[in-house]
Write an enzyme that holds these catalytic residues in place. Structure first.
Site, PDB file in Angstrom:
ATOM      1  N   GLY A  42      36.191  38.008  38.452  1.00  0.00           N
ATOM      2  CA  GLY A  42      36.819  37.735  37.161  1.00  0.00           C
ATOM      3  C   GLY A  42      35.945  36.858  36.289  1.00  0.00           C
ATOM      4  N   SER A  44      29.368  42.400  50.267  1.00  0.00           N
ATOM      5  CA  SER A  44      30.660  41.736  50.440  1.00  0.00           C
ATOM      6  C   SER A  44      30.444  40.435  51.202  1.00  0.00           C
ATOM      7  CB  SER A  44      31.630  42.624  51.216  1.00  0.00           C
ATOM      8  OG  SER A  44      32.720  41.839  51.633  1.00  0.00           O
ATOM      9  N   ASN A  97      32.692  39.015  52.841  1.00  0.00           N
ATOM     10  CA  ASN A  97      33.749  38.912  53.850  1.00  0.00           C
ATOM     11  C   ASN A  97      33.469  39.663  55.152  1.00  0.00           C
ATOM     12  OD1 ASN A  97      35.382  37.377  52.049  1.00  0.00           O
ATOM     13  ND2 ASN A  97      35.850  39.283  50.962  1.00  0.00           N
ATOM     14  N   THR A  98      32.260  40.192  55.306  1.00  0.00           N
ATOM     15  CA  THR A  98      31.871  40.813  56.574  1.00  0.00           C
ATOM     16  C   THR A  98      30.630  40.064  57.050  1.00  0.00           C
ATOM     17  OG1 THR A  98      32.778  42.972  55.994  1.00  0.00           O
ATOM     18  CG2 THR A  98      31.060  42.958  57.680  1.00  0.00           C
ATOM     19  N   TYR A 149      37.557  45.270  37.815  1.00  0.00           N
ATOM     20  CA  TYR A 149      38.710  45.249  38.700  1.00  0.00           C
ATOM     21  C   TYR A 149      39.656  44.123  38.252  1.00  0.00           C
ATOM     22  CZ  TYR A 149      41.405  45.065  43.117  1.00  0.00           C
ATOM     23  OH  TYR A 149      42.400  45.064  44.052  1.00  0.00           O
ATOM     24  N   ASN A 158      28.605  42.190  43.174  1.00  0.00           N
ATOM     25  CA  ASN A 158      29.827  41.957  43.945  1.00  0.00           C
ATOM     26  C   ASN A 158      30.379  40.555  43.603  1.00  0.00           C
ATOM     27  OD1 ASN A 158      31.803  42.227  46.052  1.00  0.00           O
ATOM     28  ND2 ASN A 158      30.395  43.636  47.065  1.00  0.00           N
ATOM     29  N   PHE A 214      37.296  44.522  54.166  1.00  0.00           N
ATOM     30  CA  PHE A 214      37.185  45.997  54.299  1.00  0.00           C
ATOM     31  C   PHE A 214      38.385  46.631  55.019  1.00  0.00           C
ATOM     32  CE2 PHE A 214      32.197  45.968  54.292  1.00  0.00           C
ATOM     33  CZ  PHE A 214      32.211  45.687  52.938  1.00  0.00           C
ATOM     34  N   LYS A 263      24.662  48.120  46.101  1.00  0.00           N
ATOM     35  CA  LYS A 263      25.476  47.083  45.436  1.00  0.00           C
ATOM     36  C   LYS A 263      25.072  45.701  45.945  1.00  0.00           C
ATOM     37  CE  LYS A 263      30.174  45.795  44.154  1.00  0.00           C
ATOM     38  NZ  LYS A 263      31.560  46.229  44.078  1.00  0.00           N
ATOM     39  N   ASN A 291      39.222  36.913  46.998  1.00  0.00           N
ATOM     40  CA  ASN A 291      39.719  37.783  48.074  1.00  0.00           C
ATOM     41  C   ASN A 291      38.840  37.655  49.302  1.00  0.00           C
ATOM     42  OD1 ASN A 291      38.405  40.558  48.997  1.00  0.00           O
ATOM     43  ND2 ASN A 291      37.710  40.129  46.889  1.00  0.00           N
TER      44      ASN A 291
HETATM   45  C1  LIG Z   1      40.795  42.396  45.717  1.00  0.00           C
HETATM   46  C2  LIG Z   1      39.360  42.856  45.621  1.00  0.00           C
HETATM   47  C3  LIG Z   1      38.842  43.710  46.594  1.00  0.00           C
HETATM   48  C4  LIG Z   1      37.518  44.142  46.522  1.00  0.00           C
HETATM   49  N1  LIG Z   1      37.028  44.997  47.477  1.00  0.00           N
HETATM   50  C5  LIG Z   1      35.767  45.469  47.362  1.00  0.00           C
HETATM   51  C6  LIG Z   1      35.265  46.414  48.292  1.00  0.00           C
HETATM   52  O1  LIG Z   1      35.957  46.857  49.211  1.00  0.00           O
HETATM   53  N2  LIG Z   1      33.976  46.826  48.143  1.00  0.00           N
HETATM   54  C7  LIG Z   1      33.169  46.374  47.135  1.00  0.00           C
HETATM   55  O2  LIG Z   1      32.006  46.792  47.049  1.00  0.00           O
HETATM   56  N3  LIG Z   1      33.635  45.498  46.226  1.00  0.00           N
HETATM   57  C8  LIG Z   1      34.905  45.048  46.316  1.00  0.00           C
HETATM   58  N4  LIG Z   1      35.372  44.157  45.390  1.00  0.00           N
HETATM   59  C9  LIG Z   1      34.451  43.663  44.332  1.00  0.00           C
HETATM   60  C10 LIG Z   1      34.595  44.447  43.026  1.00  0.00           C
HETATM   61  O3  LIG Z   1      34.222  45.788  43.190  1.00  0.00           O
HETATM   62  C11 LIG Z   1      33.709  43.822  41.928  1.00  0.00           C
HETATM   63  O4  LIG Z   1      32.357  43.925  42.301  1.00  0.00           O
HETATM   64  C12 LIG Z   1      34.046  42.364  41.675  1.00  0.00           C
HETATM   65  O5  LIG Z   1      35.425  42.110  41.797  1.00  0.00           O
HETATM   66  C13 LIG Z   1      33.599  41.895  40.284  1.00  0.00           C
HETATM   67  O6  LIG Z   1      34.272  42.600  39.272  1.00  0.00           O
HETATM   68  P1  LIG Z   1      35.568  42.015  38.485  1.00  0.00           P
HETATM   69  O7  LIG Z   1      35.221  40.636  38.050  1.00  0.00           O
HETATM   70  O8  LIG Z   1      35.781  42.985  37.356  1.00  0.00           O
HETATM   71  O9  LIG Z   1      36.678  42.048  39.459  1.00  0.00           O
HETATM   72  C14 LIG Z   1      36.695  43.713  45.448  1.00  0.00           C
HETATM   73  C15 LIG Z   1      37.231  42.861  44.476  1.00  0.00           C
HETATM   74  C16 LIG Z   1      38.529  42.446  44.543  1.00  0.00           C
HETATM   75  C17 LIG Z   1      39.072  41.535  43.473  1.00  0.00           C
END
Ligand SMILES: Cc1cc2nc3c(=O)[nH]c(=O)nc-3n(C[C@H](O)[C@H](O)[C@H](O)COP(=O)(O)O)c2cc1C
Length: 349
Positions: A260, A171, A173-174, A310, A238, A113, A209, A109
């Site tokens: 994932g 993140s 992405n910022t 997630y 993250n 934000f 984080k 992704n």
């Molecule tokens: C679509 C998407 C959006 C996310 N947005 C945020 C976010 O806004 N802030 C944040 O701290 N992490 C964000 N994450 C990261 C998740 O909180 C998590 O740290 C990361 O996906 C690893 O966990 P997972 O493998 O179970 O997805 C996002 C992840 C995904 C997939």
């Protein structure tokens, strides 16, 4: 039901599918006990001084604008983290910006934000008392002239409302955000955050984080600074910019953060490193590729006091927490653990 609907859901653009999930949750038709399992009392634990039903949390990014956290508790989650919330409303990057890597059980992704902004989200939370432990994840606007100021603004607003506030410096992405992993930047940010705590009478927690793309030399510096400035917990980790080489899906080269299964071991290894150095002084929440009782157990045994997920829910659907609870209870029985706290760090003892 989910496996029946999955081909339809996966035929949709991932962001459309996510919007549909939020809309369905808003209907709030779920009875409270649909996702409970036998003997689940064994999963009860405490996090930041509060008792929770189980150590499985929803990670930030799913309920970015705090629209459905109480419905998410009904899916069986022990705690929920909303956000990332920025001071002002933000559209995020151009679409498409979420990619399913089905062959790799992963997502990429680059949302950037997108959220409704602090004012709207504050009112939303004030008008909808959380039915469980709620974390609020905060970050800066993309075009902010002063990122520290943005963090402080959100911290002041949300400190009274959440059980914990996550300072998200990780993140990908910022632009410029991950610079806060460097000592001088982090020191300035954390000392100002600590001032907010000192001014207030709340007994709430501040978490940091962290990125998985961290060189080893940063670990000690970060630990020193978080302890100096009274940070109450860490979220590890993250999404990652690494680990693309061995992926199979054609979307593997999209820019953005990878989550994932391909993130799983990277985050677990970082949890171990931090746990060894922290020696249990503050709790770690482990996140990255958890999608089963086994992968949840691995994170706990590596030193996490609780886990979040997630991407696992995207692939396995809303019954994932129930599944993890069952498998975790079975594993605990098999290995002779009577409670969650005894599992934490057991792999390293
Ligand atoms: C679509 C998407 C959006 C996310 N947005 C945020 C976010 O806004 N802030 C944040 O701290 N992490 C964000 N994450 C990261 C998740 O909180 C998590 O740290 C990361 O996906 C690893 O966990 P997972 O493998 O179970 O997805 C996002 C992840 C995904 C997939």
């Amino acid at each position: 039901m989910f496996s029946f609907l999955r081909p339809f859901i996966f035929s949709l653009d991932p962001e459309k599918a996510h919007e549909l999930a939020i809309k369905s949750l808003k209907y709030n038709f779920l009875p409270g006990n649909l996702f409970s399992v036998e003997n689940e009392e064994i999963l009860k634990t405490t996090l930041f001084g509060k008792e929770i039903e189980n150590p499985i949390g929803l990670a930030a990014g799913f309920d970015k604008s705090a629209e459905v956290y109480n419905e998410i508790f009904k899916l069986g989650f022990g705690f929920v983290e909303v956000g990332t919330v920025t001071p002002r409303e933000q559209y995020g990057n151009e679409k498409p910006r979420i990619f399913r890597l089905e062959k790799d059980r992963a997502l990429i992704n680059r949302l950037g934000f997108n959220n409704d902004g602090s004012e709207v989200i504050k009112k939303r939370i004030e008008n909808n008392v959380p039915n469980g432990l709620l974390g609020i994840n905060i970050g800066p606007n993309k075009d902010s002239p002063d990122m520290i100021n943005d963090f402080l603004e959100c911290a002041e607003i949300f400190f009274p409302l959440g059980d914990y506030i996550t300072i998200n410096i990780s993140s990908p992405n910022t632009k410029g955000l991950r610079e806060f992993h460097k000592s001088d930047h982090l020191k300035e940010l954390l000392s100002k955050i600590d001032d907010i705590r000192k001014k207030s009478n709340f007994n709430k927690s501040f978490l940091l984080k962290i990125s998985p793309d961290l060189e080893d030399s940063f670990v000690n510096n970060i630990i020193e600074l978080i302890l100096q400035h009274n940070i109450d917990g860490l979220i590890l980790t993250n999404t990652t910019n690494q680990n693309r080489e061995n992926l199979l899906d054609k979307s593997k080269s999209e820019s953005g953060g990878l989550s994932g299964k391909p993130l799983r071991n990277l985050s677990t290894e970082l949890i171990k490193k931090f746990y060894i150095h922290l020696k249990g002084k503050i709790p770690i929440i482990g996140v990255g590729g958890v999608d089963s009782g086994k992968s949840a157990f691995e994170k706990l045994a590596a030193g996490a006091s609780a886990i979040q997920l997630y991407t696992g829910m995207v692939y396995k659907g809303p019954t994932i927490v129930k599944e993890i609870k069952k498998e975790l209870i079975d594993t605990m029985k098999e290995k002779g653990f009577k409670n969650i706290k005894d599992i934490v760090g057991s792999n390293l003892n």
